[in-house]
Design a protein around this motif. Structure first.
Motif, PDB file in Angstrom:
ATOM      1  N   SER A 115       0.852  -1.184   0.000  1.00  0.00           N
ATOM      2  CA  SER A 115       0.000   0.000   0.000  1.00  0.00           C
ATOM      3  C   SER A 115       0.892   1.239   0.000  1.00  0.00           C
ATOM      4  CB  SER A 115      -0.914   0.011   1.229  1.00  0.00           C
ATOM      5  OG  SER A 115      -0.200   0.444   2.374  1.00  0.00           O
ATOM      6  N   PRO A 116       0.472   2.321  -0.667  1.00  0.00           N
ATOM      7  CA  PRO A 116       1.296   3.542  -0.690  1.00  0.00           C
ATOM      8  C   PRO A 116       1.659   4.036   0.709  1.00  0.00           C
ATOM      9  CG  PRO A 116      -0.459   3.687  -2.310  1.00  0.00           C
ATOM     10  CD  PRO A 116      -0.740   2.453  -1.500  1.00  0.00           C
ATOM     11  N   ASP A 117       0.718   3.915   1.655  1.00  0.00           N
ATOM     12  CA  ASP A 117       0.991   4.372   3.024  1.00  0.00           C
ATOM     13  C   ASP A 117       2.069   3.524   3.686  1.00  0.00           C
ATOM     14  OD1 ASP A 117      -0.877   6.365   2.786  1.00  0.00           O
ATOM     15  OD2 ASP A 117      -2.487   5.224   3.765  1.00  0.00           O
ATOM     16  N   ASP A 118       1.974   2.202   3.519  1.00  0.00           N
ATOM     17  CA  ASP A 118       2.986   1.311   4.089  1.00  0.00           C
ATOM     18  C   ASP A 118       4.359   1.606   3.476  1.00  0.00           C
ATOM     19  OD1 ASP A 118       1.361  -0.043   5.846  1.00  0.00           O
ATOM     20  OD2 ASP A 118       0.873  -1.648   4.441  1.00  0.00           O
ATOM     21  N   LEU A 119       4.378   1.776   2.162  1.00  0.00           N
ATOM     22  CA  LEU A 119       5.642   2.035   1.485  1.00  0.00           C
ATOM     23  C   LEU A 119       6.255   3.349   1.951  1.00  0.00           C
ATOM     24  CD1 LEU A 119       7.789   1.344  -0.582  1.00  0.00           C
ATOM     25  CD2 LEU A 119       6.402   2.431  -2.341  1.00  0.00           C
ATOM     26  N   GLU A 120       5.427   4.364   2.155  1.00  0.00           N
ATOM     27  CA  GLU A 120       5.935   5.671   2.567  1.00  0.00           C
ATOM     28  C   GLU A 120       6.626   5.586   3.926  1.00  0.00           C
ATOM     29  OE1 GLU A 120       6.995   9.524   2.097  1.00  0.00           O
ATOM     30  OE2 GLU A 120       5.989   8.245   0.616  1.00  0.00           O
ATOM     31  N   VAL A 121       6.042   4.839   4.846  1.00  0.00           N
ATOM     32  CA  VAL A 121       6.638   4.682   6.178  1.00  0.00           C
ATOM     33  C   VAL A 121       7.969   3.939   6.085  1.00  0.00           C
ATOM     34  CG1 VAL A 121       6.358   3.611   8.441  1.00  0.00           C
ATOM     35  CG2 VAL A 121       4.431   4.784   7.381  1.00  0.00           C
ATOM     36  N   VAL A 122       7.978   2.827   5.347  1.00  0.00           N
ATOM     37  CA  VAL A 122       9.205   2.047   5.189  1.00  0.00           C
ATOM     38  C   VAL A 122      10.263   2.862   4.449  1.00  0.00           C
ATOM     39  CG1 VAL A 122      10.217   0.007   4.104  1.00  0.00           C
ATOM     40  CG2 VAL A 122       8.028  -0.179   5.285  1.00  0.00           C
ATOM     41  N   TRP A 123       9.836   3.608   3.444  1.00  0.00           N
ATOM     42  CA  TRP A 123      10.751   4.431   2.639  1.00  0.00           C
ATOM     43  C   TRP A 123      11.512   5.426   3.517  1.00  0.00           C
ATOM     44  CZ3 TRP A 123      11.762   3.760  -2.495  1.00  0.00           C
ATOM     45  CH2 TRP A 123      12.437   4.780  -3.175  1.00  0.00           C
ATOM     46  N   LYS A 124      10.770   6.112   4.397  1.00  0.00           N
ATOM     47  CA  LYS A 124      11.399   7.094   5.286  1.00  0.00           C
ATOM     48  C   LYS A 124      12.349   6.412   6.271  1.00  0.00           C
ATOM     49  CE  LYS A 124       7.710  10.548   5.026  1.00  0.00           C
ATOM     50  NZ  LYS A 124       6.616  11.266   5.744  1.00  0.00           N
ATOM     51  N   SER A 125      11.937   5.255   6.754  1.00  0.00           N
ATOM     52  CA  SER A 125      12.786   4.505   7.685  1.00  0.00           C
ATOM     53  C   SER A 125      14.093   4.077   7.021  1.00  0.00           C
ATOM     54  CB  SER A 125      12.022   3.270   8.187  1.00  0.00           C
ATOM     55  OG  SER A 125      12.835   2.475   9.008  1.00  0.00           O
ATOM     56  N   VAL A 126      13.983   3.559   5.799  1.00  0.00           N
ATOM     57  CA  VAL A 126      15.164   3.106   5.056  1.00  0.00           C
ATOM     58  C   VAL A 126      16.075   4.285   4.715  1.00  0.00           C
ATOM     59  CG1 VAL A 126      15.939   2.119   2.857  1.00  0.00           C
ATOM     60  CG2 VAL A 126      14.087   1.028   4.138  1.00  0.00           C
ATOM     61  N   ASN A 127      15.489   5.421   4.356  1.00  0.00           N
ATOM     62  CA  ASN A 127      16.283   6.598   4.028  1.00  0.00           C
ATOM     63  C   ASN A 127      17.080   7.098   5.236  1.00  0.00           C
ATOM     64  OD1 ASN A 127      15.691   6.782   1.322  1.00  0.00           O
ATOM     65  ND2 ASN A 127      14.003   8.220   1.585  1.00  0.00           N
ATOM     66  N   PHE A 128      16.452   7.054   6.411  1.00  0.00           N
ATOM     67  CA  PHE A 128      17.170   7.500   7.604  1.00  0.00           C
ATOM     68  C   PHE A 128      18.314   6.541   7.938  1.00  0.00           C
ATOM     69  CE2 PHE A 128      17.385   8.169  12.365  1.00  0.00           C
ATOM     70  CZ  PHE A 128      18.070   9.371  12.261  1.00  0.00           C
ATOM     71  N   LEU A 129      18.055   5.243   7.782  1.00  0.00           N
ATOM     72  CA  LEU A 129      19.117   4.254   8.001  1.00  0.00           C
ATOM     73  C   LEU A 129      20.260   4.490   7.018  1.00  0.00           C
ATOM     74  CD1 LEU A 129      20.362   1.722   9.221  1.00  0.00           C
ATOM     75  CD2 LEU A 129      18.825   0.340   7.818  1.00  0.00           C
ATOM     76  N   LYS A 130      19.923   4.793   5.776  1.00  0.00           N
ATOM     77  CA  LYS A 130      20.954   5.073   4.774  1.00  0.00           C
ATOM     78  C   LYS A 130      21.753   6.319   5.153  1.00  0.00           C
ATOM     79  CE  LYS A 130      21.665   6.206  -0.116  1.00  0.00           C
ATOM     80  NZ  LYS A 130      22.991   5.550  -0.109  1.00  0.00           N
ATOM     81  N   TYR A 131      21.064   7.327   5.652  1.00  0.00           N
ATOM     82  CA  TYR A 131      21.729   8.559   6.068  1.00  0.00           C
ATOM     83  C   TYR A 131      22.779   8.277   7.152  1.00  0.00           C
ATOM     84  CZ  TYR A 131      22.391  13.043   8.435  1.00  0.00           C
ATOM     85  OH  TYR A 131      22.945  14.146   9.034  1.00  0.00           O
ATOM     86  N   ILE A 132      22.415   7.458   8.111  1.00  0.00           N
ATOM     87  CA  ILE A 132      23.352   7.100   9.184  1.00  0.00           C
ATOM     88  C   ILE A 132      24.521   6.287   8.637  1.00  0.00           C
ATOM     89  CG2 ILE A 132      23.626   5.803  11.329  1.00  0.00           C
ATOM     90  CD1 ILE A 132      22.103   8.412  11.682  1.00  0.00           C
ATOM     91  N   LEU A 133      24.224   5.317   7.786  1.00  0.00           N
ATOM     92  CA  LEU A 133      25.281   4.482   7.204  1.00  0.00           C
ATOM     93  C   LEU A 133      26.270   5.302   6.385  1.00  0.00           C
ATOM     94  CD1 LEU A 133      23.150   1.409   6.034  1.00  0.00           C
ATOM     95  CD2 LEU A 133      24.930   1.366   7.789  1.00  0.00           C
ATOM     96  N   ASP A 134      25.749   6.289   5.652  1.00  0.00           N
ATOM     97  CA  ASP A 134      26.584   7.085   4.753  1.00  0.00           C
ATOM     98  C   ASP A 134      27.296   8.237   5.458  1.00  0.00           C
ATOM     99  OD1 ASP A 134      25.695   5.431   2.778  1.00  0.00           O
ATOM    100  OD2 ASP A 134      24.331   6.889   1.850  1.00  0.00           O
TER     101      ASP A 134
END
Length: 280
Positions: A115-134
């Motif tokens: 669902s777009p809502d589920d994806l949006e939540v996961v997307w933001k979570s993954v982006n923040f994890l990427k920010y920390i990793l990078d």
């Protein structure tokens, strides 16, 4: 050293996905991954089948399959979360990991609607994890932050699964834990160990107990599951490489080509060479 090597997880975007899946060349990933598509389309070839994924879907890829990136659209947006199995196994996750494992095995190499809502939540979570990793900023607890953020991602995915199976968020029973640990050990050691005794010893339980529990939970014996994993590995090499059968038998941990051929024919009813001829 990559983030995958240092922390056990790495995240790729649509700009860097070619580092993970090769264009116009068969590619076998070393580690499992989630590929999320936010917009546009991507076409992959998985073994001999073409798969087109569109917006609001995800796919689970694993090292037992061979992929090829055929094309993607100009508006393609994605995130790929690649992780080491041993990394996720060290996390103290409270949901039923066996049910989660089963779900993703069933969905392996199949586009799953999101669902777009589920994806949006996961997307933001993954982006923040990427920010920390990078981040190049020195962080005293960076390893622990990564572990917790990846745990958040795991809980989000488990929560999505629980919509289909409410028991996914329950704690594993002792029997389910034994099966989960067996499957996890098997994914890491199947090239070198095909004896049920080895996996029982790793959990300090008897072979009979492991076999009984695995049979009651999965409906298949431990030896049958071990054989299916090894056969799948053999299929990958036979239908996606030019390696001689003798070399494949060595890679898969068999003492010689005869032992491998006997094992293969016993489970598939044809020799490795006969199987390979189907794809030539």
């Amino acid at each position: 050293m990559t983030a995958l090597e240092k922390f056990g997880v790495e995240i790729f975007t649509q700009e860097t996905i070619h580092q993970r899946i090769t264009v116009d060349k068969p590619f076998r990933p070393e580690n499992p991954a989630f590929l999320f598509i936010k917009s546009g389309t991507i076409k992959l070839r998985q073994h001999l089948s073409d798969l087109e994924l569109s917006a609001n879907t995800f796919i689970v890829t694993d090292p037992q399959s061979v992929y090829e990136l055929i094309s993607f659209s100009d508006d393609f947006q994605s995130r790929m979360v690649s992780y080491k199995r041993e990394f996720i196994s060290t996390l103290s996750l409270k949901f039923n990991r066996l049910i989660t494992y089963r779900y993703f095995r069933q969905q392996m190499n199949v586009g799953v609607p999101f669902s777009p809502d589920d994806l949006e939540v996961v997307w933001k979570s993954v982006n923040f994890l990427k920010y920390i990793l990078d981040s190049n900023t020195e962080m005293i607890y960076k390893k622990e932050i990564v572990e917790h953020l990846f745990s958040v991602f795991c809980y989000q995915m488990a929560g999505i699964i629980s919509k289909e199976d409410s028991s996914a968020m329950n704690q594993m029973s002792r029997q389910e834990e034994i099966v989960f640990l067996f499957l996890n050990d098997l994914s890491n050691h199947h090239l070198n160990n095909r004896n049920v005794e080895f996996y029982a010893e790793r959990q300090s339980i008897t072979t009979r107990h492991l076999s009984s529990v695995v049979k009651s939970i999965t409906g298949r014996s431990a030896s049958q599951i071990i054989a299916s994993i090894v056969i799948n590995e053999a299929k990958v090499y036979l239908n996606s490489s030019n390696m001689p059968v003798s070399e494949i038998s060595s890679v898969l941990g068999f003492s010689d080509q005869y032992s491998f051929s006997h094992f293969f024919k016993k489970h598939l009813g044809m020799s490795p060479s006969q199987y390979r001829q189907q794809f030539q």
